[in-house]
Design an enzyme around this catalytic site. Structure first.
Site, PDB file in Angstrom:
ATOM      1  N   HIS A 135       0.866  -1.201   0.000  1.00  0.00           N
ATOM      2  CA  HIS A 135       0.000   0.000   0.000  1.00  0.00           C
ATOM      3  C   HIS A 135       0.891   1.236   0.000  1.00  0.00           C
ATOM      4  CE1 HIS A 135      -3.830   2.107   1.564  1.00  0.00           C
ATOM      5  NE2 HIS A 135      -2.965   3.042   1.223  1.00  0.00           N
TER       6      HIS A 135
ATOM      7  N   HIS B 156       1.370   5.441  -1.809  1.00  0.00           N
ATOM      8  CA  HIS B 156       0.925   6.535  -2.681  1.00  0.00           C
ATOM      9  C   HIS B 156       2.156   7.093  -3.398  1.00  0.00           C
ATOM     10  CE1 HIS B 156      -3.124   6.623  -0.940  1.00  0.00           C
ATOM     11  NE2 HIS B 156      -2.496   6.204   0.131  1.00  0.00           N
TER      12      HIS B 156
ATOM     13  N   LYS C 155      -9.760  -0.344  -5.339  1.00  0.00           N
ATOM     14  CA  LYS C 155      -9.728   0.281  -4.020  1.00  0.00           C
ATOM     15  C   LYS C 155     -11.067   0.929  -3.715  1.00  0.00           C
ATOM     16  CE  LYS C 155      -7.975   2.064  -0.233  1.00  0.00           C
ATOM     17  NZ  LYS C 155      -6.849   2.952   0.014  1.00  0.00           N
TER      18      LYS C 155
ATOM     19  N   HIS D 279     -10.519   1.150   2.297  1.00  0.00           N
ATOM     20  CA  HIS D 279     -10.272   2.188   3.313  1.00  0.00           C
ATOM     21  C   HIS D 279     -11.433   2.072   4.300  1.00  0.00           C
ATOM     22  CE1 HIS D 279      -8.667   6.127   4.790  1.00  0.00           C
ATOM     23  NE2 HIS D 279      -9.835   6.053   5.399  1.00  0.00           N
TER      24      HIS D 279
ATOM     25  N   HIS E 282      -4.471  -0.483   6.131  1.00  0.00           N
ATOM     26  CA  HIS E 282      -3.962   0.336   7.243  1.00  0.00           C
ATOM     27  C   HIS E 282      -4.857   0.291   8.475  1.00  0.00           C
ATOM     28  CE1 HIS E 282      -6.758   3.066   5.308  1.00  0.00           C
ATOM     29  NE2 HIS E 282      -5.926   3.419   4.365  1.00  0.00           N
TER      30      HIS E 282
ATOM     31  N   ASP F 157       1.456   2.751   3.483  1.00  0.00           N
ATOM     32  CA  ASP F 157       0.587   3.915   3.284  1.00  0.00           C
ATOM     33  C   ASP F 157       1.416   5.193   3.236  1.00  0.00           C
ATOM     34  OD1 ASP F 157      -1.790   5.181   2.706  1.00  0.00           O
ATOM     35  OD2 ASP F 157      -2.405   5.398   4.786  1.00  0.00           O
TER      36      ASP F 157
HETATM   37  O1  DOR Z   1      -3.287   9.582   5.462  1.00  0.00           O
HETATM   38  C1  DOR Z   1      -3.689   9.246   4.360  1.00  0.00           C
HETATM   39  N1  DOR Z   1      -3.181   9.773   3.230  1.00  0.00           N
HETATM   40  N2  DOR Z   1      -4.672   8.346   4.299  1.00  0.00           N
HETATM   41  C2  DOR Z   1      -5.254   8.035   3.128  1.00  0.00           C
HETATM   42  O2  DOR Z   1      -6.140   7.224   3.145  1.00  0.00           O
HETATM   43  C3  DOR Z   1      -4.861   8.731   1.879  1.00  0.00           C
HETATM   44  C4  DOR Z   1      -3.505   9.237   1.959  1.00  0.00           C
HETATM   45  C5  DOR Z   1      -3.151  10.221   0.859  1.00  0.00           C
HETATM   46  O3  DOR Z   1      -3.424   9.937  -0.308  1.00  0.00           O
HETATM   47  O4  DOR Z   1      -2.552  11.254   1.150  1.00  0.00           O
HETATM   48 ZN    ZN Z   2      -3.426   5.034   1.548  1.00  0.00          ZN
END
Ligand code: DOR
Ligand code: ZN
Length: 344
Positions: free
Chosen positions: A14, A16, A99, A136, A174, A247
């Protein structure tokens, strides 16, 4: 105790990676630590078609430094309008999962699902095609306290969902609470969960230590100590249902240190170091390799990696900030502070 730890190369289930110049900045960190990573689809606009996922994969690959072996695993953003007919093309494009963001739950979730029932035909097609659903797990009901949103999600959404699609593989992403950890522990083999380094290392006091600390703010938000202890127990239990998902969610520091702070902790720079610290503190370093390198691929039914990495017990200082895109800087969680392990 030996001061080095050799592990099969881990994967991040997971992360980004963002897009554009930001993507160029962060992909090398993840590719250095992990062989594969599940790339989250919450871009602006989100990745909602197979063609968009394929194009995004190519952009990620173009940002991988020469000579580094790294494979992004692609996901699609499930919306009210994703159809069962879309699923065949999604599968053919090599996308591994969709997702589920409840609409409004977190960063870039405005296109998310407004009512899970609207996705039922698509979930049915995913169950048949063997695509995973990544969740989520927070309700968005404004009546529900922000610290209770995950526990309420378990009862309101997760339990009915599991009953209606018993053979859909679901990753509760998460997880942050004892309720979620218990739910996954009790579930059958079709349910797994990722756990972040920040939720293993910190409780919610970290957000308020001597002042408001935006770099400790993510969603789901850090919880009480009893929840952190439940996550440590789950992660170090040896149960194949729990695996690594950082995450890591980069936001420019001007967006974090702002009147409205974006949710997300950037940990890609030192993820394995942070996990090693958490497992060592729990006296469970011997459980780290399975959590980081075996349980994820087993759950996704992908081969385990075969090359190895080494973590060394040594003190070093994490950079306070690193470049992020053209003009911005990015502050890692624990930036400027000492870490006790180093991936070499
Ligand atoms: O803290 C987070 N940031 N939780 C999420 O679910 C998305 C993520 C983000 O894309 O910045
Ligand atoms: Zn995330």
């Amino acid at each position: 105790m030996s001061d080095t730890l050799s592990l099969i190369r881990p994967d991040d289930w997971h992360v980004h990676l963002r897009d554009g110049a930001a993507l160029q900045s962060v992909v090398p960190y993840t590719a250095r630590q992990f062989a594969r990573a599940i790339a989250m689809p919450n871009l602006k606009p989100p990745i909602t078609t197979a063609a968009q996922a394929e194009a995004y994969r190519a952009r990620i690959m173009a940002a991988v430094p020469a000579g580094v072996d790294f494979t992004p695993l692609m996901t699609l953003y499930l919306t009210d309008r994703t159809t069962p007919e879309d699923i065949a093309a999604v599968k053919a494009a090599g996308v591994v999962a969709l997702k589920l963001y409840p609409a409004g739950a977190t960063t870039n979730s405005d296109h998310g699902v407004t009512d899970i029932r609207k996705t039922y035909a698509t979930l049915e097609a995913m169950q048949k095609a063997g695509l995973l659903l990544l969740v989520h797990g927070e309700v968005t009901d404004p009546e529900v306290d922000v610290f209770d949103r995950e526990a309420v999600f378990v009862d309101r959404i997760m339990r009915p969902l599991r009953k209606d699609f018993p053979e859909l593989k679901v990753v509760f992403e998460h997880i942050t609470t004892k309720e979620a950890a218990q739910y996954v522990t009790d579930a059958d083999r079709f349910t797994g969960a990722t756990i972040t380094p920040q939720h293993l290392l910190y409780n919610r006091n970290a957000i308020f230590m001597g002042g408001l600390r935006p770099h400790y703010y993510c969603l789901p938000v850090l919880k009480r100590e009893e929840h952190r202890l439940a996550l440590i127990k789950a992660a170090t239990s040896g149960s194949p249902k729990f695996f690594l998902g950082t995450d890591s969610a980069p936001h420019a520091s001007v967006m974090k240190e702002n009147s409205v702070c974006g949710a997300g902790c950037f940990t890609a720079l030192s993820a394995m170091e942070l996990y090693a610290e958490a497992f060592e503190a729990a006296g469970a370093l011997d459980k780290l390799e399975a959590f980081a390198s075996f349980h994820g691929p087993d759950f996704y039914e992908l081969p385990r990696n075969t090359t190895r990495v080494t973590l060394q017990k040594t003190e070093w200082t994490l950079p306070e900030a690193v470049p992020f895109g053209e003009a911005a800087q990015l502050k890692p969680l624990r930036g400027g502070e000492s870490l006790h392990w180093k991936m070499i």
